[in-house]
Design an enzyme around this catalytic site. Structure first.
Site, mmCIF file in Angstrom:
data_model
loop_
_atom_site.group_PDB
_atom_site.id
_atom_site.type_symbol
_atom_site.label_atom_id
_atom_site.label_comp_id
_atom_site.label_asym_id
_atom_site.label_seq_id
_atom_site.Cartn_x
_atom_site.Cartn_y
_atom_site.Cartn_z
ATOM 1 N N PHE A 196 0.809 -1.224 0.000
ATOM 2 C CA PHE A 196 0.000 0.000 0.000
ATOM 3 C C PHE A 196 0.841 1.273 0.000
ATOM 4 O O PHE A 196 0.373 2.321 -0.440
ATOM 5 C CB PHE A 196 -0.984 0.013 1.174
ATOM 6 C CG PHE A 196 -0.403 -0.425 2.481
ATOM 7 C CD1 PHE A 196 0.372 0.422 3.242
ATOM 8 C CD2 PHE A 196 -0.640 -1.720 2.936
ATOM 9 C CE1 PHE A 196 0.913 0.004 4.447
ATOM 10 C CE2 PHE A 196 -0.104 -2.150 4.145
ATOM 11 C CZ PHE A 196 0.676 -1.279 4.902
ATOM 12 N N VAL A 221 1.501 6.360 3.211
ATOM 13 C CA VAL A 221 0.846 6.137 4.498
ATOM 14 C C VAL A 221 -0.070 4.921 4.352
ATOM 15 O O VAL A 221 -0.681 4.720 3.299
ATOM 16 C CB VAL A 221 0.056 7.389 4.956
ATOM 17 C CG1 VAL A 221 -1.024 7.771 3.967
ATOM 18 C CG2 VAL A 221 -0.521 7.205 6.352
ATOM 19 N N CYS A 248 1.255 3.031 -3.460
ATOM 20 C CA CYS A 248 0.108 3.618 -4.162
ATOM 21 C C CYS A 248 -0.718 4.560 -3.298
ATOM 22 O O CYS A 248 -1.614 5.236 -3.811
ATOM 23 C CB CYS A 248 -0.775 2.513 -4.739
ATOM 24 S SG CYS A 248 -1.394 1.327 -3.528
ATOM 25 N N HIS A 249 -0.434 4.649 -2.028
ATOM 26 C CA HIS A 249 -1.232 5.479 -1.110
ATOM 27 C C HIS A 249 -0.282 6.267 -0.228
ATOM 28 O O HIS A 249 0.065 5.793 0.863
ATOM 29 C CB HIS A 249 -2.135 4.579 -0.272
ATOM 30 C CG HIS A 249 -3.138 5.317 0.556
ATOM 31 N ND1 HIS A 249 -2.891 5.752 1.835
ATOM 32 C CD2 HIS A 249 -4.402 5.695 0.278
ATOM 33 C CE1 HIS A 249 -3.963 6.345 2.320
ATOM 34 N NE2 HIS A 249 -4.892 6.325 1.400
ATOM 35 N N PHE A 250 0.180 7.336 -0.559
ATOM 36 C CA PHE A 250 0.051 8.113 -1.784
ATOM 37 C C PHE A 250 1.428 8.231 -2.420
ATOM 38 O O PHE A 250 2.427 8.218 -1.709
ATOM 39 C CB PHE A 250 -0.476 9.509 -1.475
ATOM 40 C CG PHE A 250 -1.841 9.509 -0.859
ATOM 41 C CD1 PHE A 250 -2.973 9.426 -1.659
ATOM 42 C CD2 PHE A 250 -2.001 9.569 0.517
ATOM 43 C CE1 PHE A 250 -4.236 9.451 -1.097
ATOM 44 C CE2 PHE A 250 -3.263 9.581 1.084
ATOM 45 C CZ PHE A 250 -4.389 9.514 0.276
#
EC number: 4.2.1.59
Length: 176
Positions: free
Chosen positions: A67, A77, A70-72
């Site tokens: 994650f 985070v 892609c976040h962010f």
């Protein structure tokens, strides 16, 4: 169910995700990447804040967790919803561990507060669930409070986490 141990390693959690722990049609954990912890370090049915059960699990945090990419982009985070989902996963596991039958679904929660973030420099996330109530009728319903700590600082608090186990002949709520 094969056994009721007081802790489970990653291979055990994967077996649960494949449906090999609590029997066909019963509670399963999701498989990676949605499995949000690496081990269950403690589980019992008489501990916790309410004396009705406790489950504690850990996630080893590394900067290459899926994650973070892609976040962010440029501001990595862990999505808060993944920490919340981990707590629902744990309540469902507890219900299966206590012999509850049926497929697990998150049903909601009363309150959720975030006071921090899981960033790539965090080393360990600890999840804690204190079971408040388990009801067994047409469905098995678990209600619990939980928290998430990042490197020993509690940053999420959830109250009234609700998870149900639904037998195949019972209606399973949409979107769960």
């Amino acid at each position: 169910m094969q056994d009721r141990r007081s802790s489970y390693d990653y291979e055990d959690l994967l077996a649960c995700g494949r449906g090999e722990m609590f029997g066909p049609g019963n509670a399963q954990l999701p498989l990676p990447p949605m499995l949000m912890f690496n081990r269950i370090t403690e589980i019992n049915d008489n501990g916790g804040e309410y004396g009705k059960g406790l489950i504690r699990a850990e996630l080893d945090v590394t900067s290459d967790l899926w994650f973070f990419g892609c976040h962010f982009k440029g501001d990595p985070v862990m999505p808060g919803c993944l920490g919340l989902d981990a707590m629902w996963q744990m309540v469902g596991f507890f219900l299966g561990w206590t012999g509850g039958e049926g497929r697990g679904r998150a049903l909601g929660l009363g309150e959720l507060k975030f006071t921090g973030q899981v960033l790539p420099d965090i080393r360990k996330v600890v999840y804690n669930i204190d079971v408040k109530r388990v009801m067994r009728s047409k469905l098995v319903l678990g209600i619990a409070d939980g928290w998430l700590s990042a490197d020993d600082t509690i940053i999420y608090r959830a109250k009234e986490l609700k998870v149900g186990l639904f037998k195949q002949d019972a209606a399973v709520p949409a979107g769960g």
